[in-house]
Write a protein that holds these residues in place. Structure first.
Motif, PDB file in Angstrom:
ATOM      1  N   ALA A   1       9.080   1.450  -6.164  1.00  0.00           N
ATOM      2  CA  ALA A   1      10.157   1.272  -5.182  1.00  0.00           C
ATOM      3  C   ALA A   1      10.637  -0.175  -5.141  1.00  0.00           C
ATOM      4  CB  ALA A   1       9.686   1.701  -3.790  1.00  0.00           C
ATOM      5  N   LEU A   2       9.711  -1.110  -5.252  1.00  0.00           N
ATOM      6  CA  LEU A   2      10.061  -2.517  -5.068  1.00  0.00           C
ATOM      7  C   LEU A   2      10.541  -3.158  -6.366  1.00  0.00           C
ATOM      8  CD1 LEU A   2       9.906  -4.194  -2.487  1.00  0.00           C
ATOM      9  CD2 LEU A   2       7.768  -5.168  -3.338  1.00  0.00           C
ATOM     10  N   ASP A   3       9.856  -2.888  -7.472  1.00  0.00           N
ATOM     11  CA  ASP A   3      10.131  -3.634  -8.709  1.00  0.00           C
ATOM     12  C   ASP A   3      10.553  -2.760  -9.883  1.00  0.00           C
ATOM     13  OD1 ASP A   3       9.482  -6.054  -7.464  1.00  0.00           O
ATOM     14  OD2 ASP A   3       7.342  -5.730  -7.788  1.00  0.00           O
TER      15      ASP A   3
ATOM     16  N   CYS B   1       1.390  -5.332  -3.019  1.00  0.00           N
ATOM     17  CA  CYS B   1       1.791  -3.950  -3.328  1.00  0.00           C
ATOM     18  C   CYS B   1       0.677  -2.952  -3.006  1.00  0.00           C
ATOM     19  CB  CYS B   1       2.182  -3.814  -4.800  1.00  0.00           C
ATOM     20  SG  CYS B   1       3.831  -4.427  -5.151  1.00  0.00           S
TER      21      CYS B   1
ATOM     22  N   ARG C   1       1.339  -3.615 -13.457  1.00  0.00           N
ATOM     23  CA  ARG C   1       0.790  -3.830 -12.116  1.00  0.00           C
ATOM     24  C   ARG C   1      -0.534  -3.098 -11.970  1.00  0.00           C
ATOM     25  NH1 ARG C   1       4.209  -5.085  -8.114  1.00  0.00           N
ATOM     26  NH2 ARG C   1       5.081  -6.388  -9.736  1.00  0.00           N
TER      27      ARG C   1
ATOM     28  N   GLY D   1       1.111  -0.304  -0.028  1.00  0.00           N
ATOM     29  CA  GLY D   1       1.019   1.065  -0.516  1.00  0.00           C
ATOM     30  C   GLY D   1      -0.138   1.811   0.145  1.00  0.00           C
TER      31      GLY D   1
ATOM     32  N   PHE E   1       4.751   2.222  -4.490  1.00  0.00           N
ATOM     33  CA  PHE E   1       5.377   1.085  -3.859  1.00  0.00           C
ATOM     34  C   PHE E   1       5.864   0.076  -4.904  1.00  0.00           C
ATOM     35  CE2 PHE E   1       5.019  -2.973  -1.557  1.00  0.00           C
ATOM     36  CZ  PHE E   1       6.103  -2.756  -0.743  1.00  0.00           C
ATOM     37  N   THR E   2       5.105  -0.091  -5.988  1.00  0.00           N
ATOM     38  CA  THR E   2       5.548  -0.969  -7.077  1.00  0.00           C
ATOM     39  C   THR E   2       6.853  -0.436  -7.666  1.00  0.00           C
ATOM     40  OG1 THR E   2       3.316  -1.695  -7.619  1.00  0.00           O
ATOM     41  CG2 THR E   2       4.941  -1.868  -9.367  1.00  0.00           C
TER      42      THR E   2
ATOM     43  N   PHE F   1       0.537   4.988   2.491  1.00  0.00           N
ATOM     44  CA  PHE F   1       0.099   6.246   1.941  1.00  0.00           C
ATOM     45  C   PHE F   1      -1.067   6.831   2.746  1.00  0.00           C
ATOM     46  CE2 PHE F   1      -2.259   8.610  -1.335  1.00  0.00           C
ATOM     47  CZ  PHE F   1      -1.353   9.633  -1.439  1.00  0.00           C
TER      48      PHE F   1
ATOM     49  N   GLY G   1      -0.597   4.551  -3.667  1.00  0.00           N
ATOM     50  CA  GLY G   1       0.277   3.665  -2.905  1.00  0.00           C
ATOM     51  C   GLY G   1       0.817   2.544  -3.776  1.00  0.00           C
ATOM     52  N   LEU G   2      -0.057   1.965  -4.605  1.00  0.00           N
ATOM     53  CA  LEU G   2       0.369   0.896  -5.510  1.00  0.00           C
ATOM     54  C   LEU G   2       1.460   1.386  -6.456  1.00  0.00           C
ATOM     55  CD1 LEU G   2      -0.464  -2.060  -6.681  1.00  0.00           C
ATOM     56  CD2 LEU G   2      -1.491  -0.697  -8.504  1.00  0.00           C
TER      57      LEU G   2
END
Lengths: 204, 204
Positions: free
Chosen positions: A168-170, B157, A178, B161, A165-166, B165, A161-162
């Motif tokens: 997607a966002l950054d 994040c 990260r 996430g 999502f990281t 997920f 997920g990290l």
């Protein structure tokens, strides 16, 4: 399979992966893949039967299987928690850099729009992480409150997920840093009291 | 705005949220929303101008703003890390249970297919988490290695996430338990040595 047929299959798979990773499944046609690979549409249908067949092959080639990780996973000269951390960096780097892995991850995210069952690696990762945590526990390198199977499942979900999502966002360029930050917020919880900061395996 | 107009706007927004959350943006038409709300398509265009306008309104109504969290965030009778944990459960519960929040989260995930800029709450969450961690640091309740701004970004994040997920992989019903497991793997890393397991705010 003959060498020439193998080369054709590979070039179709890599062209498809590049397009799936960039545009997604729905926006990529068999004609695009044929044009991108310099082969005919007939070759796509002959070797993979359909666009769905090619999507499954892309996912199975890297994202769902990770054969390149077996050696690192089994390297018993490295303490188990260090191996777990190193595996996570291998995966994150492939998710950022390798077009076939990226394509597999994107296809899995888009699985609702693909008319074929797509395999995924999460059960395999969770089993591997459970074994590594159990080895760490046996070696006295795990906080007693941490239950290997439960922690493994949570770490796999948080890790993936990290990364997703990281990105997607950054953006993809931030994922590795990260991940280091995340391990610094996670490792002390895995280690026995008094050893929280012992031998940090986080690069940089 | 007149009461009747307000009621119409609200019923359109809720019908749209229900459909966006269930089917996604692309598979929901203005006609579906009109049928689902018992209002006319004309009312959709009069109040929201377009399907995009309605999507932005759904995202802004809950997912991007979280007005219901302000009170808990500001409650200084509760230690800052406990407030951070409680906020995460409030958010996770809304993401699992509240149709308008769920719709906002799904629309944000589908933002590439929506022809309008969609706001999101992540900068706000990161700023709030940074302040809470900075307060914890001032109160001597944060491990010295943890830098509030950097940790806040990573926690946001990893948290979002993890929720997304976990729901995708194991279903919405598992999200709250997985979040508890995650805090148990994260809180000891935030707390000063010797206080890792002090006063666990994880419910259950």
């Amino acid at each position: 399979m003959q060498e020439r047929a193998k080369a054709t299959r590979r070039s179709l798979l890599e062209a498809a992966a590049r397009l799936f990773a960039e545009r997604g499944y729905a926006a990529t046609s068999v004609n695009d893949i044929s044009a991108g690979s310099g082969r005919t549409s007939g070759a796509v249908y002959f070797h993979y039967a359909s666009k769905e067949g090619l999507a499954v092959a892309v996912v199975e080639d890297r994202f769902a299987t990770w054969p390149q990780l077996a050696q690192r996973y089994a390297d018993e000269t490295v303490p188990p928690i260090e191996r777990l951390v190193a595996l996570s960096y291998d995966i994150a780097r492939a998710l950022v850099e390798d077009p076939v892995t990226r394509a597999g991850a994107r296809l899995w995210t888009e699985r609702a729009t693909i008319n074929a069952p797509l395999p995924h690696p999460f059960a395999l990762w969770t089993a591997a992480a459970t074994r590594l945590l159990a080895q760490a526990r046996l070696a006295g390198q795990l906080r007693t409150q941490v239950r290997p199977a439960c922690a493994a499942r949570t770490l796999v979900c948080a890790f993936y997920g990290l990364c997703s999502f990281t990105e997607a966002l950054d953006g993809a360029a931030t994922v590795i840093d990260r991940l280091s930050d995340w391990w610094q917020l996670t490792l002390p919880s895995l280690r026995p009291p008094g050893h929280e900061d012992a031998g940090s395996p986080v690069p940089g």
